[in-house]
Design a protein around this motif. Structure first.
Motif, PDB file in Angstrom:
ATOM      1  N   LEU A 158       0.817  -1.208   0.000  1.00 30.23           N
ATOM      2  CA  LEU A 158       0.000   0.000   0.000  1.00 30.23           C
ATOM      3  C   LEU A 158       0.852   1.259   0.000  1.00 30.23           C
ATOM      4  O   LEU A 158       1.758   1.408   0.823  1.00 30.23           O
ATOM      5  CB  LEU A 158      -0.908   0.015   1.243  1.00 30.23           C
ATOM      6  N   ALA A 159       0.531   2.157  -0.923  1.00 29.39           N
ATOM      7  CA  ALA A 159       1.100   3.501  -0.923  1.00 29.39           C
ATOM      8  C   ALA A 159      -0.056   4.461  -0.678  1.00 29.39           C
ATOM      9  O   ALA A 159      -1.117   4.327  -1.295  1.00 29.39           O
ATOM     10  CB  ALA A 159       1.764   3.807  -2.263  1.00 29.39           C
ATOM     11  N   VAL A 160       0.123   5.393   0.251  1.00 28.33           N
ATOM     12  CA  VAL A 160      -0.910   6.394   0.542  1.00 28.33           C
ATOM     13  C   VAL A 160      -0.330   7.760   0.213  1.00 28.33           C
ATOM     14  O   VAL A 160       0.771   8.093   0.654  1.00 28.33           O
ATOM     15  CB  VAL A 160      -1.359   6.344   2.015  1.00 28.33           C
ATOM     16  N   GLN A 161      -1.089   8.521  -0.574  1.00 27.49           N
ATOM     17  CA  GLN A 161      -0.678   9.869  -0.957  1.00 27.49           C
ATOM     18  C   GLN A 161      -1.719  10.862  -0.461  1.00 27.49           C
ATOM     19  O   GLN A 161      -2.913  10.689  -0.728  1.00 27.49           O
ATOM     20  CB  GLN A 161      -0.560   9.976  -2.487  1.00 27.49           C
ATOM     21  N   TYR A 162      -1.251  11.870   0.243  1.00 25.17           N
ATOM     22  CA  TYR A 162      -2.138  12.911   0.766  1.00 25.17           C
ATOM     23  C   TYR A 162      -1.856  14.218   0.011  1.00 25.17           C
ATOM     24  O   TYR A 162      -1.023  15.013   0.438  1.00 25.17           O
ATOM     25  CB  TYR A 162      -1.903  13.125   2.256  1.00 25.17           C
ATOM     26  N   ALA A 163      -2.557  14.430  -1.118  1.00 28.16           N
ATOM     27  CA  ALA A 163      -2.457  15.718  -1.801  1.00 28.16           C
ATOM     28  C   ALA A 163      -3.135  16.772  -0.938  1.00 28.16           C
ATOM     29  O   ALA A 163      -2.829  17.956  -1.040  1.00 28.16           O
ATOM     30  CB  ALA A 163      -3.104  15.640  -3.181  1.00 28.16           C
ATOM     31  N   VAL A 164      -4.047  16.324  -0.101  1.00 28.73           N
ATOM     32  CA  VAL A 164      -4.738  17.147   0.886  1.00 28.73           C
ATOM     33  C   VAL A 164      -4.557  16.444   2.226  1.00 28.73           C
ATOM     34  O   VAL A 164      -4.884  15.267   2.354  1.00 28.73           O
ATOM     35  CB  VAL A 164      -6.248  17.260   0.547  1.00 28.73           C
ATOM     36  N   PRO A 165      -4.038  17.127   3.241  1.00 23.98           N
ATOM     37  CA  PRO A 165      -3.841  16.451   4.532  1.00 23.98           C
ATOM     38  C   PRO A 165      -5.179  16.100   5.189  1.00 23.98           C
ATOM     39  O   PRO A 165      -6.155  16.826   5.041  1.00 23.98           O
ATOM     40  CB  PRO A 165      -3.072  17.476   5.371  1.00 23.98           C
ATOM     41  N   GLU A 166      -5.201  14.959   5.870  1.00 28.20           N
ATOM     42  CA  GLU A 166      -6.421  14.542   6.576  1.00 28.20           C
ATOM     43  C   GLU A 166      -6.018  13.678   7.762  1.00 28.20           C
ATOM     44  O   GLU A 166      -5.747  12.481   7.611  1.00 28.20           O
ATOM     45  CB  GLU A 166      -7.367  13.785   5.645  1.00 28.20           C
ATOM     46  N   SER A 167      -5.980  14.281   8.942  1.00 30.09           N
ATOM     47  CA  SER A 167      -5.505  13.585  10.144  1.00 30.09           C
ATOM     48  C   SER A 167      -6.437  12.464  10.594  1.00 30.09           C
ATOM     49  O   SER A 167      -6.017  11.559  11.305  1.00 30.09           O
ATOM     50  CB  SER A 167      -5.306  14.582  11.285  1.00 30.09           C
ATOM     51  N   ARG A 168      -7.701  12.483  10.167  1.00 25.97           N
ATOM     52  CA  ARG A 168      -8.636  11.418  10.560  1.00 25.97           C
ATOM     53  C   ARG A 168      -8.414  10.133   9.777  1.00 25.97           C
ATOM     54  O   ARG A 168      -9.005   9.096  10.096  1.00 25.97           O
ATOM     55  CB  ARG A 168     -10.085  11.896  10.363  1.00 25.97           C
ATOM     56  N   LEU A 169      -7.572  10.191   8.755  1.00 26.91           N
ATOM     57  CA  LEU A 169      -7.338   9.014   7.910  1.00 26.91           C
ATOM     58  C   LEU A 169      -5.862   8.630   7.891  1.00 26.91           C
ATOM     59  O   LEU A 169      -5.192   8.673   6.866  1.00 26.91           O
ATOM     60  CB  LEU A 169      -7.838   9.296   6.485  1.00 26.91           C
ATOM     61  N   PRO A 170      -5.340   8.204   9.053  1.00 22.76           N
ATOM     62  CA  PRO A 170      -3.935   7.777   9.090  1.00 22.76           C
ATOM     63  C   PRO A 170      -3.754   6.467   8.324  1.00 22.76           C
ATOM     64  O   PRO A 170      -4.693   5.686   8.149  1.00 22.76           O
ATOM     65  CB  PRO A 170      -3.661   7.584  10.577  1.00 22.76           C
ATOM     66  N   ARG A 171      -2.544   6.264   7.899  1.00 21.02           N
ATOM     67  CA  ARG A 171      -2.197   5.085   7.100  1.00 21.02           C
ATOM     68  C   ARG A 171      -2.628   3.776   7.786  1.00 21.02           C
ATOM     69  O   ARG A 171      -3.114   2.868   7.128  1.00 21.02           O
ATOM     70  CB  ARG A 171      -0.687   5.110   6.847  1.00 21.02           C
ATOM     71  N   TRP A 172      -2.440   3.651   9.101  1.00 19.45           N
ATOM     72  CA  TRP A 172      -2.790   2.402   9.792  1.00 19.45           C
ATOM     73  C   TRP A 172      -4.282   2.094   9.653  1.00 19.45           C
ATOM     74  O   TRP A 172      -4.667   0.931   9.512  1.00 19.45           O
ATOM     75  CB  TRP A 172      -2.370   2.434  11.262  1.00 19.45           C
TER      76      TRP A 172
END
Length: 175
Positions: free
Chosen positions: A19-33
């Motif tokens: 899994l690669a996660v890219q945050y073009a927009v930050p979102e602290s409620r959606l952490p990678r874990w």
């Protein structure tokens, strides 16, 4: 009483996930874990559906997914370029198929502004709607679709089962 040697769908082995996660927009409620956990549940249930011989269930051993969170501008541009739809949509999935080693490949793009707006409009908690869109995108990446009614019923039933395992309500139930 004898126990069956066949694992129940909820106990099937979880396929490997890259899994690669890219945050073009930050979102602290959606952490990678959290995203990884949701995706692993989706993969586990999809693999169990395949092992149980469910119609339309894909065959795969692992998944390599990229999950990208974007703003409305990027979501709109992608939807226009790839689907010829002139608006930002909630989730876009690019399914690349399963390679000879059995790894399913796909990219999932979620527009955070649309996710947030829809959750509010539908009276759903943000995380419940985010989980649903993530699971929905993952199933598309595995090859599920909802073009015809039978496909839609199978895909929605699987989404509902996965979300139920997460303790979340049926996203398709009338409100």
């Amino acid at each position: 009483m004898t126990r069956s040697a066949t694992p129940s769908p909820s106990r099937a082995a979880t396929p490997a996930l890259s899994l690669a996660v890219q945050y073009a927009v930050p979102e602290s409620r959606l952490p990678r874990w959290r995203l990884r956990r949701w995706l692993q549940m989706a993969l586990q249930e999809a693999a169990a559906a395949g092992a149980a011989g469910e119609i339309g269930a894909p065959e795969f051993q692992a998944a390599s997914l990229t999950l990208r969170f974007v703003d409305a501008e990027e979501g709109h541009a992608l939807n226009l370029e790839f689907r010829q739809r002139d608006y930002a949509t909630n989730v876009l999935t690019f399914e690349y198929g399963t390679d000879p080693e059995g790894t399913a490949h796909g990219d999932i793009v979620i527009c955070l502004e649309v996710l947030d707006r829809e959750a509010a409009e539908q009276g759903k908690p943000f995380l419940a709607h985010a989980a649903h869109l993530t699971v929905h995108g993952a199933l598309h990446a595995l090859g599920y679709d909802h073009i015809d009614e039978d496909e839609a019923e199978r895909m929605e039933a699987l989404e509902t089962r996965i979300l139920g395992r997460m303790g979340l309500p049926d996203p398709y139930a009338p409100r």
